[in-house]
Write a protein that holds these residues in place. Sequence first.
Motif, mmCIF file in Angstrom:
data_model
loop_
_atom_site.group_PDB
_atom_site.id
_atom_site.type_symbol
_atom_site.label_atom_id
_atom_site.label_comp_id
_atom_site.label_asym_id
_atom_site.label_seq_id
_atom_site.Cartn_x
_atom_site.Cartn_y
_atom_site.Cartn_z
ATOM 1 N N PHE B 34 11.347 7.677 100.236
ATOM 2 C CA PHE B 34 12.903 7.645 99.677
ATOM 3 C C PHE B 34 13.838 7.246 100.735
ATOM 4 O O PHE B 34 13.601 7.632 101.902
ATOM 5 C CB PHE B 34 13.131 9.003 99.208
ATOM 6 C CG PHE B 34 12.104 9.538 98.201
ATOM 7 C CD1 PHE B 34 10.880 10.167 98.697
ATOM 8 C CD2 PHE B 34 12.531 9.562 96.923
ATOM 9 C CE1 PHE B 34 9.950 10.866 97.563
ATOM 10 C CE2 PHE B 34 11.480 10.033 95.877
ATOM 11 C CZ PHE B 34 10.258 10.599 96.340
ATOM 12 N N TYR B 36 17.976 7.716 101.024
ATOM 13 C CA TYR B 36 19.068 8.363 100.609
ATOM 14 C C TYR B 36 20.301 7.741 101.285
ATOM 15 O O TYR B 36 20.339 7.754 102.382
ATOM 16 C CB TYR B 36 19.104 9.840 100.432
ATOM 17 C CG TYR B 36 18.291 10.457 99.315
ATOM 18 C CD1 TYR B 36 16.736 10.494 99.783
ATOM 19 C CD2 TYR B 36 18.668 10.958 98.308
ATOM 20 C CE1 TYR B 36 16.064 11.075 98.881
ATOM 21 C CE2 TYR B 36 17.787 11.429 97.520
ATOM 22 C CZ TYR B 36 16.537 11.830 97.704
ATOM 23 O OH TYR B 36 15.469 12.153 96.795
ATOM 24 N N GLN B 38 24.526 8.963 102.315
ATOM 25 C CA GLN B 38 25.538 10.123 102.242
ATOM 26 C C GLN B 38 26.739 9.464 102.843
ATOM 27 O O GLN B 38 27.041 9.092 104.024
ATOM 28 C CB GLN B 38 25.151 11.251 103.069
ATOM 29 C CG GLN B 38 26.237 12.406 103.076
ATOM 30 C CD GLN B 38 25.533 13.638 103.742
ATOM 31 O OE1 GLN B 38 24.945 13.349 104.972
ATOM 32 N NE2 GLN B 38 25.693 14.871 103.054
ATOM 33 N N LEU B 88 25.979 7.277 106.320
ATOM 34 C CA LEU B 88 24.922 8.056 106.858
ATOM 35 C C LEU B 88 23.700 7.638 105.960
ATOM 36 O O LEU B 88 23.854 7.994 104.823
ATOM 37 C CB LEU B 88 24.957 9.450 107.227
ATOM 38 C CG LEU B 88 24.036 10.283 107.618
ATOM 39 C CD1 LEU B 88 23.535 9.508 109.038
ATOM 40 C CD2 LEU B 88 24.613 11.685 107.859
ATOM 41 N N PHE B 90 19.355 8.313 105.003
ATOM 42 C CA PHE B 90 18.324 9.364 105.327
ATOM 43 C C PHE B 90 16.945 8.667 104.657
ATOM 44 O O PHE B 90 17.106 8.508 103.328
ATOM 45 C CB PHE B 90 18.517 10.587 104.861
ATOM 46 C CG PHE B 90 19.548 11.501 105.577
ATOM 47 C CD1 PHE B 90 21.014 11.587 105.137
ATOM 48 C CD2 PHE B 90 19.351 11.962 106.744
ATOM 49 C CE1 PHE B 90 21.683 12.389 105.638
ATOM 50 C CE2 PHE B 90 20.436 12.712 107.612
ATOM 51 C CZ PHE B 90 21.545 12.903 106.972
ATOM 52 N N PHE B 102 12.945 15.067 105.618
ATOM 53 C CA PHE B 102 13.989 14.189 105.906
ATOM 54 C C PHE B 102 13.768 13.803 107.298
ATOM 55 O O PHE B 102 13.800 14.537 108.234
ATOM 56 C CB PHE B 102 15.621 14.584 105.606
ATOM 57 C CG PHE B 102 15.749 14.644 104.246
ATOM 58 C CD1 PHE B 102 15.343 15.761 103.349
ATOM 59 C CD2 PHE B 102 16.437 13.738 103.460
ATOM 60 C CE1 PHE B 102 15.650 15.740 102.004
ATOM 61 C CE2 PHE B 102 16.644 13.765 102.242
ATOM 62 C CZ PHE B 102 16.459 14.812 101.594
ATOM 63 N N GLY B 103 14.144 12.377 107.747
ATOM 64 C CA GLY B 103 14.417 12.131 108.943
ATOM 65 C C GLY B 103 15.840 12.642 109.331
ATOM 66 O O GLY B 103 16.648 13.002 108.723
ATOM 67 N N ALA B 104 16.142 12.172 110.825
ATOM 68 C CA ALA B 104 17.190 12.634 111.450
ATOM 69 C C ALA B 104 18.635 11.885 110.880
ATOM 70 O O ALA B 104 19.562 12.350 111.069
ATOM 71 C CB ALA B 104 17.299 12.575 112.791
#
Lengths: 115, 112
Positions: B34, B36, B38, B88, B90, B102-104
């Motif tokens: 996935f 995402y 932000q 941002l 993810f 999640f990744g950083a």
Amino acid sequence: SAVISQKPSRDICQRGTSLTIQCQVDSQVTMMFWYRQQPGQSLTLIATANQGSEATYESGFVIDKFPISRPNLTFSTLTVSNMSPEDSSIYLCSVEPRQGVETQYFGPGTRLLVL
Amino acid sequence: AQSVAQPEDQVNVAEGNPLTVKCTYSVSGNPYLFWYVQYPNRGLQFLLKYITGDNLVKGSYGFEAEFNKSQTSFHLKKPSALVSDSALYFCAVKEYGNKLVFGAGTILRVKS
């Protein structure tokens, strides 16, 4: 996708107090989750909110600190108890509408600042 | 255990140029992947996902991602970046029945 709302959107709290965050979904969903996003960090899963039973907590998170309720398929609450400044974070609710859909949708988040 | 890495803290690109945000993953079984986004003071918005099928996945706002099993990668791409894409991003991975990891995160800055 589900429409998710959270209350409050933000709050400033004093250390030692507790805050309850509400998550409301516009349709019945199978899975509901609570995440924490500390400043400048990624998302960390706190727990899975189970309808009608105790939440399932991830390592490092305990029920006494983060009690969760899920009375039905559209609503959940997360309480941050006995807060300290280290609890200052964004708290996000997410849902997976149906098993097999596999996409999580997120609420707008609650920004918490603890003084 | 499943994990995901986003090797770049920040990606800078000029408006109109193509953009790539990198993601690599590690799972023991078949991955569900996935992306995402932000925006400041907002929650996470779902962009796209790979479950099975075509390796090139198209999503919201003109974004696409390519699943590469041999390189265990799922890079996010867009042919022409907009200033409004600055946010941002993810990457996240899960296996069926497991939690989403999640990744950083990667900050994308698009300059006009």
